[in-house]
Motif scaffolding. Structure first.
Motif, mmCIF file in Angstrom:
data_model
loop_
_atom_site.group_PDB
_atom_site.id
_atom_site.type_symbol
_atom_site.label_atom_id
_atom_site.label_comp_id
_atom_site.label_asym_id
_atom_site.label_seq_id
_atom_site.Cartn_x
_atom_site.Cartn_y
_atom_site.Cartn_z
ATOM 1 N N CYS A 399 0.863 -1.178 0.000
ATOM 2 C CA CYS A 399 0.000 0.000 0.000
ATOM 3 C C CYS A 399 0.897 1.225 0.000
ATOM 4 C CB CYS A 399 -0.895 0.021 1.225
ATOM 5 S SG CYS A 399 -1.874 1.538 1.322
ATOM 6 N N ASN A 401 0.285 4.044 1.061
ATOM 7 C CA ASN A 401 0.058 4.904 2.233
ATOM 8 C C ASN A 401 0.393 4.256 3.567
ATOM 9 O OD1 ASN A 401 -1.161 6.626 0.323
ATOM 10 N ND2 ASN A 401 -3.120 5.566 0.607
ATOM 11 N N CYS A 402 0.595 2.941 3.533
ATOM 12 C CA CYS A 402 0.754 2.214 4.795
ATOM 13 C C CYS A 402 1.945 1.264 4.696
ATOM 14 C CB CYS A 402 -0.483 1.378 5.111
ATOM 15 S SG CYS A 402 -2.016 2.307 5.082
ATOM 16 N N CYS A 417 -6.410 -2.150 0.666
ATOM 17 C CA CYS A 417 -5.659 -2.026 1.911
ATOM 18 C C CYS A 417 -6.656 -2.121 3.062
ATOM 19 C CB CYS A 417 -4.922 -0.704 1.971
ATOM 20 S SG CYS A 417 -4.098 -0.466 3.558
ATOM 21 N N CYS A 420 -6.074 1.400 5.452
ATOM 22 C CA CYS A 420 -6.521 2.751 5.079
ATOM 23 C C CYS A 420 -7.659 2.708 4.065
ATOM 24 C CB CYS A 420 -5.364 3.572 4.521
ATOM 25 S SG CYS A 420 -4.866 3.066 2.868
HETATM 26 ZN ZN ZN Z 1 -3.175 1.569 3.245
#
Ligand code: ZN
Ligand code: ADP
Ligand code: ZN
Length: 697
Positions: A399, A401-402, A417, A420
């Protein structure tokens, strides 16, 4: 005209303002404590609750006046306010934040006249329902004769209730041992004594089933439920019914522990070990622990029920602080499923997709299908596969963002994900090298469902009917009920599911429960992971053989790479007591709860350095405070999944041998952190929060 008076009002002040107590306002006339009001706060109008009546009669400063008193609502009682005060102090939040967050949101929207109208309508509606006289007759007709163990447990609860200061009971009994029947008996007694009963369950999904059972038993009584899936109007109505004393029974999830009940006489916490009793954001309270406290406040008997009590509760029972009441056998003498541990090291090496299912398990499933029985296959991971990868360049479906993989969901061909929510279509080719051969690694419930559908056949050689129940398959309203209905109707041969299916459901035709890959929890960094796994497996096993006629040949299969592990040894014997004893010994040696008390300070920031710096500064500040020698601060560490939605998350464990010392220390330390945060160097963190008695670390 009389002089205005000063009243203290608990308002919903954000935590960062550092305002934890009630604020002074002026009022034209005295207001009873517990009155709902609306007051100016900064530039806004906010709801509040009068916390103390008249404060200082001649305030030195000019106070802003209370804008509106919603006195159509009878004031919230002393005990309710004491519970909120305790929760605020214990979990280190502001009184107003807790008070307002646990009241139905709809209350904020109504003015006094509207509120008066709602209350009038509610009285009228409830008066129109059948009256109470039939209750005792109806109860007598439907209650089964209690077994000696049930009768004894109920008698002890009765005796406890008669004491001046009712105590807390632990009702320790496996699934199907008749705990609910004891709750019903205790509730009948409370109601007969003119009191209200509060019954807490861990899951919203379990409330309709329980509500039906209580409604059937207590015909003519008013029963309401309180949980977050109600519409705002329903929630207000049900809350009002409890607060006005019109509802005799309140069933609900953790937030219901704060239901205002003027005649409370009994609190039941079913499946008291369940982690969902701990709120995971905002005020991180434990509804189970607050229930025990509330029982003492309101002189109500508290019954904690479980087949696998939390070690905290078990330890208190060992110490005699809770009275242990045991229901040792299943109703009707049904045996517990025989536990079979499958050693995965001994299984023939297979290539590719089928390695999740050992050949003997497939045979066992096949046999059940041939006999027209159902099986439950349990895997605590949803989606098709936890990660996709490129066989050429090694790309994986991370991911952006993560710090986590995105899960492959085959049905809608997405990568999602689970932290998020970021979702994309599965790429046709590897995004890094263009290779067309990208493959799933590992398996989730979707893949398990697919494999089982391919493998299993009915005797007349049709594909077996495999259904899946997890958070994905039950997203639509009503879908869970429909799927459970299909299982009950016998339209399903094999049910695949996450822990969602292990809780509470009374499946009559299931004779085999299999956990295909439970090992992960054995080696988790969270010291409670084994406790949770044991509870989960016992609970899953409890789904099998609920029908006494089939109990004798019902089985629980566990596939593991660690067959010698003590946890599985205890599971095989269905021996919670042995498991608890060994866990408690380990906890005592390691200085972990219940032998020590924990809090976690968490910081979220854009960079790990900023989060760490805040926690380190907090730790340095701690050393200068009184009581610092009573606590131990561990070095900051990132959370298991460190980055979520581009926020870096770090935490620091605070430990003390004494609950009181930890409480005192937190009460001086946390206010100082508000000041710390205002310093420029630490303005970089996004938020911080404390979690007292964290359920997971
Ligand atoms: Zn994520
Ligand atoms: P638990 O809550 O421990 O899982 P329940 O109270 O739901 O157990 O009881 C399991 C089943 O046995 C239920 O179907 C219930 O109606 C039935 N039952 C419970 N107590 C009795 C009893 N004393 N006599 C007959 N049936 C009972
Ligand atoms: Zn590639």
């Amino acid at each position: 005209m009389t002089e205005p008076v000063t009243v203290k009002v608990a308002v919903d002040a954000p935590q960062h303002t550092g305002l934890s107590g009630a604020l002074d306002y002026s009022s034209e006339c005295p207001l009873s404590p517990g009155t709902l009001v609306s007051v100016p706060f900064g530039k806004r109008e906010v709801p509040g609750v009068v916390w103390h009546g008249e404060a200082d009669a001649n305030p030195a400063v000019a106070l802003r006046p209370v804008s509106q008193a919603l006195d159509a609502l009878p004031p919230l009682g002393t005990a309710w306010r004491a519970l909120v005060d305790f929760a605020a102090a214990y979990y280190q939040r502001s009184t107003g934040e807790i008070a307002l967050s646990v009241l139905p949101p709809e209350l904020r929207k109504l003015d006094n006249a509207q509120l008066a109208n709602r209350i009038k309508k509610l009285h009228k509606a409830l008066a129109a329902q059948p009256d109470d006289d039939t209750t005792s007759v109806a109860a007598a007709q439907t209650a089964p004769e209690l077994t000696p163990a049930q009768a004894d447990a109920l008698a002890q609860i009765t005796a406890m209730t008669a004491l001046d200061a009712p105590a807390t009971a632990l009702l320790f009994g496996i699934t199907g041992s008749g705990k609910t029947e004891v709750y019903l008996g205790a509730a009948a007694q409370a109601l007969a004594a003119g009191r209200q009963a509060l019954v807490l369950v861990p899951e919203i999904n379990l409330t309709p089933q329980l509500e039906a059972r209580f409604a059937e038993r207590f015909k003519g009584r008013h029963i309401v439920s309180l949980h977050s899936a109600l519409t705002p109007a329903q929630r207000l109505r049900n809350w009002l019914a409890a607060h006005l004393g019109l509802a005799d029974l309140v069933l609900g999830t953790r937030l219901a522990v704060f239901a205002s009940m003027p005649r409370l006489g009994l609190i039941v916490v079913d499946e008291e070990h369940d982690p969902s009793y701990k709120q995971q954001d905002g005020a991180r309270y434990s509804a189970r622990d607050l229930a025990v406290y509330r029982g003492r406040l309101e002189n109500a008997t508290v019954v904690l029920g479980s087949a696998t009590p939390s070690l905290e509760t078990w330890q208190r029972a060992n110490e005699g602080r809770y009275r242990r009441l045991a229901l040792p056998a299943r109703i009707g003498g049904g045996a517990l499923p025989k536990v079979r541990i499958v050693d995965m090291n001994q299984q023939p090496k297979q290539r590719g997709a089928n390695t999740a299912l050992s050949p003997p398990l497939v045979v066992a499933l096949q046999e059940r299908i041939a006999r027209g029985e159902q099986s439950l296959v349990f895997l605590n991971r949803r989606g098709y596969a936890p990660v996709l990868h490129c066989t050429d360049c090694g790309w994986k479906s991370g991911c952006p963002n993560c710090s986590a993989w995105r899960v492959f969901h085959k049905l809608d061909r997405t990568l999602r994900c689970h932290h998020c929510g970021f979702t994309e279509r599965v790429p046709r080719a590897c995004p890094d090298c263009g290779n067309l051969d990208i493959a799933p690694i590992g398996r989730g419930t979707e893949r398990l469902e697919e494999q089982l559908s391919e493998l299993l056949r009915t005797p007349d050689d049709r594909p077996a009917r495999v259904a899946r129940i997890d958070a994905d398959s039950t997203r639509l309203k009503g879908s869970l009920e429909a799927q459970l209905g299909a299982v009950h109707a016998g339209e399903v041969d094999v049910l695949v599911g996450t822990q969602m299916v292990t809780k509470g459901h009374d499946f009559r035709r299931i004779t085999l429960v299999a956990a295909v890959n439970p090992d992960g929890a054995l080696f988790s960094s969270d010291f409670r992971a084994p406790e949770r796994l044991f509870a989960l497996l016992m609970q899953a096993g409890g789904r099998a053989g609920r029908d006494a006629a089939q109990a004798a040949h019902s089985e629980m299969w566990v596939q593991t790479w660690h067959p010698q592990h003590a946890l599985y040894g205890a599971l095989r014997q269905h021996d919670f007591e042995a498991f608890a004893a060994s866990q408690l010994k380990e906890r005592e040696m390691a200085g972990l709860p219940p032998y020590a008390h924990l809090a976690i300070l968490r910081a979220d920031a854009r960079t790990p350095e900023a989060a760490r710096a805040f926690l380190q500064a907090s730790a340095e500040l701690a050393l200068t405070l009184p009581g610092a020698d009573q606590v131990m601060l561990y070095p900051p560490v990132p959370l298991g999944v460190a980055r979520v939605a581009n926020v870096e998350r770090m935490q620091m464990l605070v430990e003390s041998a004494s609950r009181g010392a930890l409480q005192k220390f937190l009460a001086t330390w946390l206010p100082a952190l508000h000041a710390l945060r205002k310093q420029p160097a630490d303005a970089r963190i996004i938020r911080w929060a404390v979690d007292v008695d964290p359920s997971a670390i």
